[in-house]
Design a protein around this motif. Structure first.
Motif, PDB file in Angstrom:
ATOM      1  N   ARG A 276     -14.946  -1.207  28.503  1.00  0.00           N
ATOM      2  CA  ARG A 276     -14.392  -1.251  27.161  1.00  0.00           C
ATOM      3  C   ARG A 276     -15.150  -0.338  26.201  1.00  0.00           C
ATOM      4  O   ARG A 276     -16.326  -0.047  26.393  1.00  0.00           O
ATOM      5  CB  ARG A 276     -14.471  -2.700  26.649  1.00  0.00           C
ATOM      6  CG  ARG A 276     -13.996  -2.928  25.233  1.00  0.00           C
ATOM      7  CD  ARG A 276     -14.187  -4.387  24.828  1.00  0.00           C
ATOM      8  NE  ARG A 276     -13.836  -4.594  23.427  1.00  0.00           N
ATOM      9  CZ  ARG A 276     -14.671  -4.444  22.420  1.00  0.00           C
ATOM     10  NH1 ARG A 276     -15.921  -4.080  22.635  1.00  0.00           N
ATOM     11  NH2 ARG A 276     -14.269  -4.659  21.169  1.00  0.00           N
ATOM     12  N   CYS A 278     -15.277   0.411  21.707  1.00  0.00           N
ATOM     13  CA  CYS A 278     -14.774   0.252  20.342  1.00  0.00           C
ATOM     14  C   CYS A 278     -15.481   1.304  19.498  1.00  0.00           C
ATOM     15  O   CYS A 278     -16.705   1.312  19.393  1.00  0.00           O
ATOM     16  CB  CYS A 278     -15.047  -1.148  19.808  1.00  0.00           C
ATOM     17  SG  CYS A 278     -14.235  -1.451  18.220  1.00  0.00           S
ATOM     18  N   GLU A 287      -9.989   0.981  19.854  1.00  0.00           N
ATOM     19  CA  GLU A 287     -10.505   0.035  20.854  1.00  0.00           C
ATOM     20  C   GLU A 287      -9.686   0.188  22.120  1.00  0.00           C
ATOM     21  O   GLU A 287      -8.456   0.275  22.084  1.00  0.00           O
ATOM     22  CB  GLU A 287     -10.397  -1.397  20.323  1.00  0.00           C
ATOM     23  CG  GLU A 287     -10.981  -2.440  21.244  1.00  0.00           C
ATOM     24  CD  GLU A 287     -10.905  -3.836  20.639  1.00  0.00           C
ATOM     25  OE1 GLU A 287     -11.407  -4.778  21.277  1.00  0.00           O
ATOM     26  OE2 GLU A 287     -10.320  -3.979  19.537  1.00  0.00           O
TER      27      GLU A 287
END
Length: 385
Positions: A276, A278, A287
């Motif tokens: 991930r 962001c 994001e």
């Protein structure tokens, strides 16, 4: 298009299949590997591996190659790259291209001598549809000025166990886990920031894959999970009592030359894995998650979601649709100079960041990268001998 392979491991066995799927003229003329773990993949797909050679020099001397592909263990990359460049060939190397700061300087000097266009690197995530969409959002100003980044790469226990059993468990061969596995991610965020990292701090160690956590101690005998992914050269059955020296978790914080801050986290024992990021900017926030397949952008003034993309895994790709694009672009680059989204310099800068994270972890201190960049630039712009 005729290629030779040095190091026919699992990765280049798979890439041989992908390159062939993208271009029927792709042909493996020969390979060098005393124990070619990737041979089975090529055989299964009906792709000839060409002739087996004892040394890289024999392969190069006996075959007329358009491209030399290197998939040997990381610590051998520099020598194999040098052999290919000195033979006048175009070279593709799997990541990471080198394993130490000193090797990074040596490769930078080779680039100054032979030219940057001769060497391509397999930082495949630069080709991922999600990353292309992120770069487009940045170019369109949807985030404004990048301020800070939160990012991670976490892998499932079966994959973490693979690292504890494979040759990559030894830093003398892999460089480190951060370098071997996370150089993809660090390269992406270096590209987003658009500046070099200047200061790094990091902490980590091994807390999951240790004897006290072995499920066998609790009478659990079904341990297929930890042996699901086969290991190649120097493989071992030991998981929780591995003799390797890599970490199984690490966190790092980075300050870039333009003031952007980033924190990065990796863990090898995450049952619901994710990869991930962001990215917070002055005008918005992006994001995304490569594994869970989403990319969202919110604008700052209204809080409105202005981009909402979903991505599905492709049947061919192991990297979120990126492998096919990389194969297509590499072939185009070899044939007609098609530009690539990642360079040898990018790869070296990501590697230096990863290695500096590990130095910071070992020393428990903040590492100043500016002296390293001075030496790197000197090598990068050195005159050909």
């Amino acid at each position: 298009m005729k290629v030779g392979i040095i190091g026919l491991g699992f990765r280049l066995g798979y890439l041989g299949y992908v390159f062939k799927a993208m271009d029927e003229s792709f042909e493996i003329a020969g390979y060098v590997d005393p124990n070619p773990a990737g041979l089975a993949t090529l055989t299964e797909k009906g792709i000839s591996p060409g002739k087996a050679y004892a040394t890289p020099e024999e392969l190069i001397a006996n075959e007329k190659l358009d491209l030399l592909m290197i998939g040997s263990p990381n610590h051998m990359h520099l020598d194999h790259i040098r052999i290919g460049l000195e033979a006048g060939l175009k070279v593709f190397s799997e990541k990471p291209i080198v394993t130490t700061i000193q090797e990074s300087l040596e490769l930078a000097a080779l680039m100054a001598k032979f030219g940057h266009e001769r060497l391509m690197v397999g930082l495949v995530l630069r080709y991922a549809p999600m990353y292309r969409d992120l770069r487009q959002a940045l170019a369109e100003g949807k985030l404004g000025q990048v301020v800070s980044i939160e990012a991670s790469e976490h892998i499932e226990p079966y994959h973490g166990a693979f690292f504890m059993r494979d040759w990559r468990r030894y830093e003398r061969y892999s460089g480190s886990f951060m370098l071997e596995k996370c150089c993809h991610d660090l390269d992406l965020y270096n590209g987003v920031v658009g500046a070099r990292p200047e200061r790094v701090a990091s902490f980590g160690g091994r807390k999951s894959f240790i004897p006290a956590n072995d499920p066998a101690r609790e009478g659990i005998n079904d341990l297929e999970l930890f042996h699901r992914k086969p290991s190649g050269w120097m493989g071992s059955d030991k998981v929780f009592d591995s003799d390797g020296d890599i970490i199984d978790y690490q966190v790092a914080i980075v300050e870039y030359a333009n003031g952007v801050g980033m924190n990065f986290h990796t863990n090898l024992n995450v049952p619901d894995q994710f990869r991930r990021f962001c990215i917070m900017g002055s005008r918005g926030m992006a994001e995304g998650d490569f594994i869970r397949g989403y990319f969202d952008v919110h604008e700052m003034l209204t809080g409105k979601k202005v981009i909402e993309n979903k991505y599905k895994a492709t049947e061919l790709s192991q990297h979120y649709g990126a492998d096919e694009q990389m194969a297509t672009d590499i072939i185009g680059h070899v044939r007609d100079g098609r530009p690539l989204p990642v360079s040898t310099r990018d790869a070296l800068e990501a590697g230096i960041l990863a290695l500096s994270m590990d130095e910071a972890r070992r020393k428990k201190s903040v590492i100043d990268l500016r002296p390293i960049w001075d030496r790197f630039d000197e090598a990068l712009h050195s005159r050909a001998a």
